[in-house]
Write an enzyme that holds these catalytic residues in place. Structure first.
Site, PDB file in Angstrom:
ATOM      1  N   GLY A  48      33.140 -49.659  43.625  1.00  0.00           N
ATOM      2  CA  GLY A  48      32.692 -49.524  42.251  1.00  0.00           C
ATOM      3  C   GLY A  48      31.651 -48.437  42.168  1.00  0.00           C
ATOM      4  O   GLY A  48      31.074 -48.047  43.195  1.00  0.00           O
ATOM      5  N   GLN A  53      24.661 -43.827  38.844  1.00  0.00           N
ATOM      6  CA  GLN A  53      24.795 -43.384  40.243  1.00  0.00           C
ATOM      7  C   GLN A  53      25.277 -41.945  40.353  1.00  0.00           C
ATOM      8  O   GLN A  53      25.299 -41.376  41.442  1.00  0.00           O
ATOM      9  CB  GLN A  53      25.754 -44.306  41.001  1.00  0.00           C
ATOM     10  CG  GLN A  53      25.189 -45.703  41.167  1.00  0.00           C
ATOM     11  CD  GLN A  53      26.118 -46.565  41.985  1.00  0.00           C
ATOM     12  OE1 GLN A  53      27.049 -47.138  41.451  1.00  0.00           O
ATOM     13  NE2 GLN A  53      25.882 -46.642  43.285  1.00  0.00           N
ATOM     14  N   CYS A 101      25.794 -50.638  48.702  1.00  0.00           N
ATOM     15  CA  CYS A 101      25.705 -49.812  47.503  1.00  0.00           C
ATOM     16  C   CYS A 101      25.741 -48.346  47.928  1.00  0.00           C
ATOM     17  O   CYS A 101      25.034 -47.963  48.865  1.00  0.00           O
ATOM     18  CB  CYS A 101      24.405 -50.124  46.771  1.00  0.00           C
ATOM     19  SG  CYS A 101      24.172 -49.169  45.264  1.00  0.00           S
ATOM     20  N   LEU A 102      26.544 -47.547  47.236  1.00  0.00           N
ATOM     21  CA  LEU A 102      26.631 -46.114  47.561  1.00  0.00           C
ATOM     22  C   LEU A 102      25.277 -45.430  47.416  1.00  0.00           C
ATOM     23  O   LEU A 102      25.024 -44.407  48.049  1.00  0.00           O
ATOM     24  CB  LEU A 102      27.659 -45.425  46.660  1.00  0.00           C
ATOM     25  CG  LEU A 102      29.115 -45.879  46.828  1.00  0.00           C
ATOM     26  CD1 LEU A 102      30.001 -45.198  45.797  1.00  0.00           C
ATOM     27  CD2 LEU A 102      29.617 -45.622  48.238  1.00  0.00           C
ATOM     28  N   HIS A 143      27.433 -56.533  40.166  1.00  0.00           N
ATOM     29  CA  HIS A 143      26.685 -55.461  40.844  1.00  0.00           C
ATOM     30  C   HIS A 143      26.628 -54.216  39.950  1.00  0.00           C
ATOM     31  O   HIS A 143      25.554 -53.620  39.758  1.00  0.00           O
ATOM     32  CB  HIS A 143      27.364 -55.151  42.190  1.00  0.00           C
ATOM     33  CG  HIS A 143      26.736 -54.050  42.982  1.00  0.00           C
ATOM     34  ND1 HIS A 143      26.122 -54.250  44.201  1.00  0.00           N
ATOM     35  CD2 HIS A 143      26.626 -52.720  42.733  1.00  0.00           C
ATOM     36  CE1 HIS A 143      25.654 -53.086  44.654  1.00  0.00           C
ATOM     37  NE2 HIS A 143      25.958 -52.135  43.775  1.00  0.00           N
ATOM     38  N   GLU A 144      27.779 -53.839  39.389  1.00  0.00           N
ATOM     39  CA  GLU A 144      27.823 -52.627  38.554  1.00  0.00           C
ATOM     40  C   GLU A 144      27.108 -52.850  37.221  1.00  0.00           C
ATOM     41  O   GLU A 144      26.436 -51.950  36.707  1.00  0.00           O
ATOM     42  CB  GLU A 144      29.281 -52.195  38.319  1.00  0.00           C
ATOM     43  CG  GLU A 144      30.086 -51.901  39.586  1.00  0.00           C
ATOM     44  CD  GLU A 144      29.425 -50.930  40.535  1.00  0.00           C
ATOM     45  OE1 GLU A 144      28.641 -50.070  40.086  1.00  0.00           O
ATOM     46  OE2 GLU A 144      29.683 -51.041  41.760  1.00  0.00           O
ATOM     47  N   HIS A 147      23.604 -52.215  37.585  1.00  0.00           N
ATOM     48  CA  HIS A 147      23.252 -50.783  37.634  1.00  0.00           C
ATOM     49  C   HIS A 147      22.960 -50.221  36.242  1.00  0.00           C
ATOM     50  O   HIS A 147      22.054 -49.389  36.084  1.00  0.00           O
ATOM     51  CB  HIS A 147      24.376 -49.957  38.259  1.00  0.00           C
ATOM     52  CG  HIS A 147      24.288 -49.822  39.750  1.00  0.00           C
ATOM     53  ND1 HIS A 147      23.164 -49.362  40.400  1.00  0.00           N
ATOM     54  CD2 HIS A 147      25.206 -50.080  40.722  1.00  0.00           C
ATOM     55  CE1 HIS A 147      23.388 -49.347  41.700  1.00  0.00           C
ATOM     56  NE2 HIS A 147      24.611 -49.782  41.929  1.00  0.00           N
TER      57      HIS A 147
HETATM   58 ZN    ZN Z   1      25.540 -50.074  43.699  1.00  0.00          ZN
END
Ligand code: ZN
Length: 182
Positions: A48, A53, A101-102, A143-144, A147
């Site tokens: 995701g 991000q 997480c990226l 999670h997203e 963000h």
């Molecule tokens: Zn993340």
């Protein structure tokens, strides 16, 4: 051709901002951003990615196709483009599972999430979608969703001892039969 965008990392203030709603989904710049986010998540083996991000403070995220090398145990899913979402109901049951997480490379942690959520959102064609997510899908969605509200998964960790490195996480995934890993 979609572009690979640079991924923001922990410490970049955009990750702590509450993102505003998207006003005009059909705007070509928004459509291009969506294509770039899909491409960027795939290139980074993410399951995701949220607009903050890639330095865009907007209420858009992608739930990417899985599994990937970073999430070998993830179930097969279709790509979803989620715009201006609201979580309308959640399960009583909360479950801890491993997340990464990226924007926080090299780290995994155990994060409590609702086992299921019901959400309403707009897709990239501005259709109103109501959808139930459970288990891994619910975890990625939450999670997203965090963000776009300026929250990262480390904010939800209950103990520093539940934060581990990617290398140790990969040992866990390959050693055990994924009862705990999502
Ligand atoms: Zn993340």
């Amino acid at each position: 051709m979609p572009n690979q965008r640079e991924i923001t990392e922990l410490g970049d203030p955009v990750l702590w901002q509450i993102a505003p709603r998207v006003k005009n989904i059909s705007d070509p710049e928004i459509q291009e951003l969506i294509d770039d986010m899909i491409h960027t998540a795939a290139e980074a083996s993410g399951v995701g990615i949220a607009a903050p991000q890639v330095s865009e403070s907007l209420r858009i995220f992608i739930i990417a196709g899985a599994p990937s090398s970073r999430y070998p145990d993830a179930p097969e899913t279709e790509i979803r483009v989620v715009i201006n979402p609201e979580i309308v109901s959640v399960s009583d049951e909360v479950e801890k599972g491993w997340e990464g997480c990226l924007s926080i490379p090299g780290i995994r942690a155990l994060v409590p999430r609702y086992k299921a959520v019901r959400a309403v959102y707009r897709d990239r064609d501005n259709n109103l979608v109501e959808e139930d997510f459970s288990d891994f899908g619910a975890r990625v969605f939450q999670h997203e969703y965090d963000h776009i509200n300026g929250v990262v998964f480390l904010d939800r960790v209950e103990s520093p001892r539940e934060i581990i490195t990617e290398k140790e996480y990969m040992k866990l995934v390959t050693q055990s039969d994924s009862e705990e890993q999502e």
